[in-house]
Design an enzyme around this catalytic site. Structure first.
Site, PDB file in Angstrom:
ATOM      1  CB  THR A  54      -0.798   0.024   1.267  1.00  0.00           C
ATOM      2  OG1 THR A  54      -0.341  -0.106   2.481  1.00  0.00           O
ATOM      3  CG2 THR A  54      -2.021  -0.984   1.087  1.00  0.00           C
ATOM      4  CG  LEU A  63       6.061  -8.028  10.381  1.00  0.00           C
ATOM      5  CD1 LEU A  63       6.403  -8.757   9.112  1.00  0.00           C
ATOM      6  CD2 LEU A  63       5.907  -8.896  11.379  1.00  0.00           C
ATOM      7  CD  GLU A  66      12.109  -3.386   6.164  1.00  0.00           C
ATOM      8  OE1 GLU A  66      13.111  -3.609   5.569  1.00  0.00           O
ATOM      9  OE2 GLU A  66      11.345  -2.548   5.747  1.00  0.00           O
ATOM     10  CG  LEU A 126      13.866   8.816  24.007  1.00  0.00           C
ATOM     11  CD1 LEU A 126      14.009   8.825  25.495  1.00  0.00           C
ATOM     12  CD2 LEU A 126      13.438  10.115  23.326  1.00  0.00           C
ATOM     13  CB  ALA A 141      19.671  12.965  18.357  1.00  0.00           C
ATOM     14  N   GLY A 188      13.210   6.499   8.094  1.00  0.00           N
ATOM     15  CA  GLY A 188      13.026   6.282   6.801  1.00  0.00           C
ATOM     16  C   GLY A 188      12.307   5.077   6.610  1.00  0.00           C
ATOM     17  CB  CYS A 222       6.485   1.354   7.706  1.00  0.00           C
ATOM     18  SG  CYS A 222       6.540  -0.396   7.076  1.00  0.00           S
ATOM     19  CE  LYS A 249       3.541   2.320   3.540  1.00  0.00           C
ATOM     20  NZ  LYS A 249       2.153   1.435   3.271  1.00  0.00           N
TER      21      LYS A 249
END
Length: 447
Positions: free
Chosen positions: A93, A161, A163, A261, A263, A268, A271, A274
Site C-alpha cells: 500500500t 513487523l 525489519e 531516543l 538523535a 525512513g 512504513c 508514508k
C-alpha cells in the site's frame, strides 16, 4: 480438520507471513502475480535480506530436500480460492504519486481477483496497512463480488513487523490485533494464532476501524518519539547541551522509556514516512485533520535532519562547497539488518552531496544492489575500508554493528582527513578521538 492458509502477495510481509504460518504447522499456499518472485521462492530464495527468513523458508518449501513441504507457491487465483480456509492479503500500500494519501489499488485488485473464485465459506484477512474505513468498504465489496456472498467474511489483522526482526515478530508477536464482525471470524483467527497465544501473546479483539487505527497510531507514536529527540538535538546545538545525556536522563522515566531516543538523521523506510502521511490524509477526509496537524511537524523535523547532515558535511570539508571533495558514506539501508533502501536517510544524504558536486563513495553490508538501482550515479565500494580510502570526511549513517566495530586507527591510515560525522550517535566518541579523529554528532558538543 486442520485449517489451510493462503497468503496473497509475497513481498517482505507476505513471504515472512507464509513461511511463519508453515512453521506454525499449517499447509500454506502463497500467490504472487510476478513470475520471477514465484520462481525464486519455489527454489527457496528470498528476493530481499531479512535475517533468518531464507532459512525458515527453506525448512518448508515443497520440493526442497529435507523440508516439511508445507509451503507452496502459485500464480493461479482459482487454486488459491479452492485451497484456503483463511486468506491473508499482504500486498503493498504505497503512497500515491504526488499525494500524501495511500494507494489502495493493489489491495483492491487482490480482493477483486480472489473474490471472483470464492464459491464457499472463507475468511479473508487483511494485513496490509490501510486507511481507516477500508475494511468496511472491502467487506461490502467481497460480499458483492464473491459467488458465496455473505459466506465470505472479512477480518483485519494489522502487522507490526520490524525489519531485521520480522521472523521473530511473526512467530512470537508482542500482540495480535484482530478486527472482526463475528464469533466465527474470531474463532478462526484464534486457531491460526493458537501457538503464540498459548505462549502468552495478548490477543486483542476490536472492530474494523479500531484495528486499522492501531497500526496507524503505533507508527505515528514512534515517528513522533524519534522526531521529538531530534528536535531536542536542535535545541541542544543552539544551547550548547548534549542530547545523548539528555536522552539518557529522560529515558529513566518509565513513562517515557529509553527506546527510540537516539538523535540522528531520522527515520525512513517503507512504513513510517508514508504511513504518517496517509494517516494525515485520511484524517482530513474524515474532517479530523486538526487532530493530526502535529504529524506535519514530526515529518518536517525528520526531513530537516537530512539537510542538517549535508550542512555538517559541507562545513567539515571547508564550509563553501563539496567540489573536489571525497565523501565516504557508511550505510545505504534505512536501518541495520535490512537491505531496504526505500526513503533511506543515508542514501538521501549521499544523493544530496553528490548533486552538490561531492565525490561520494557508499558502502553498506547488505543494501548495495538496491542502492545502485536507486542511485546508479553514486560511487560504491566493496568494503568500509575501500569507501574511506582518500576521504576528506566520513559519514556514519546506518548503525550496522560492522561499523561500530571498525578500528578507527586502521581507518585513519586510509582517510585523507580524519573527520567522522556520526549520523546515528552510536560510535564510541572517545575511541575515535583517541585515534586522532575529529568526531561530531548531531546535538552533541564538538569536543
Amino acid at each position: 480438520m486442520a485449517l489451510k492458509i493462503t497468503v496473497i502477495g509475497t513481498g517482505y510481509l507476505g513471504a515472512t507471513h507464509a513461511a511463519a504460518m508453515a512453521e506454525l504447522g499449517f499447509e500454506v499456499l502463497a500467490l504472487d502475480v510476478v513470475e520471477s518472485k514465484i520462481d525464486a521462492l519455489r527454489a527457496g530464495r528470498v528476493p530481499l535480506y531479512e535475517p533468518g527468513l531464507e532459512d525458515l523458508l527453506r525448512r518448508h518449501v515443497a520440493g526442497i530436500e529435507g523440508s516439511s513441504g508445507r509451503l507452496r507457491f502459485t500464480m493461479d487465483w482459482a487454486e488459491v480460492a479452492a485451497f484456503g480456509d483463511v486468506h491473508f492479503v499482504c500486498v503493498n500500500t504505497p503512497q500515491k504519486q504526488g499525494e500524501y494519501a495511500c494507494d489502495m489499488s493493489y489491495v483492491d485488485s487482490a480482493v477483486d481477483a480472489l473474490a471472483a473464485h470464492l464459491t464457499g465459506p472463507a475468511l479473508v484477512v487483511g494485513k496490509s496497512t490501510v486507511p481507516v474505513g477500508s475494511a468496511e468498504r472491502l467487506a461490502a465489496r467481497l460480499a458483492r463480488l464473491a459467488p458465496a456472498g455473505d459466506q465470505v467474511e472479512l477480518a483485519w489483522n494489522p502487522e507490526f513487523l520490524r525489519e531485521g526482526f520480522a521472523v521473530e515478530d511473526t512467530l512470537h508477536p508482542d500482540r495480535i490485533v484482530v478486527g472482526v464482525r463475528s464469533e466465527r471470524a474470531e474463532k478462526l483467527l484464534r486457531e491460526v494464532y493458537a501457538k503464540p497465544v498459548a505462549e502468552g501473546t495478548p490477543f486483542v479483539v476490536a472492530d474494523y476501524a479500531t484495528a486499522e487505527l492501531v497500526k496507524a497510531s503505533a507508527n505515528s507514536f514512534l515517528a513522533t518519539k524519534i522526531s521529538f529527540i531530534n528536535a531536542m538535538a536542535e535545541v541542544c546545538e543552539a544551547a550548547g547541551g548534549d542530547v545523548a545525556t539528555l536522552a539518557e536522563a529522560i529515558g529513566y522515566d518509565d513513562r517515557i522509556g529509553r527506546k527510540f531516543l537516539r538523535a540522528g538523521i531520522g527515520f525512513g523506510g517503507g512504513c513510517l514516512p508514508k504511513d504518517i502521511r496517509a494517516f494525515m490524509a485520511r484524517a482530513g477526509e474524515l474532517g479530523a485533520d486538526q487532530a493530526l496537524t502535529f504529524l506535519r511537524e514530526v515529518d518536517s523535523v525528520n526531513m530537516r535532519r537530512r539537510g542538517h547532515m549535508v550542512d555538517m558535511a559541507r562545513e567539515a570539508v571547508g564550509g563553501d562547497s563539496f567540489l573536489g571533495k571525497r565523501v565516504a558514506v557508511l550505510g545505504a539501508a534505512f536501518k541495520p539488518d535490512s537491505d531496504d533502501v526505500r526513503d533511506s536517510p543515508a542514501l538521501n544524504v549521499a544523493g544530496q552531496i553528490h548533486l552538490q558536486g561531492g565525490q561520494v563513495t557508499v558502502y553498506d553490508p547488505k543494501g548495495m544492489d538496491n542502492a545502485r538501482r536507486v542511485f546508479p550515479t553514486l560511487g560504491y565500494a566493496d568494503s568500509a575500508h575501500d569507501a574511506v580510502r582518500g576521504a576528506d570526511v566520513v559519514l556514519h549513517l546506518t548503525e550496522w554493528q560492522e561499523f561500530r566495530e571498525l578500528d578507527p586507527e586502521e581507518l585513519g591510515k586510509l582517510a585523507a582527513v580524519r573527520v567522522v560525522l556520526d549520523g546515528r550517535n552510536v560510535l564510541d566518541a572517545g575511541r575515535w578521538r583517541a585515534a586522532g579523529w575529529t568526531y561530531r554528532a548531531m546535538g552533541r558538543p564538538n569536543a
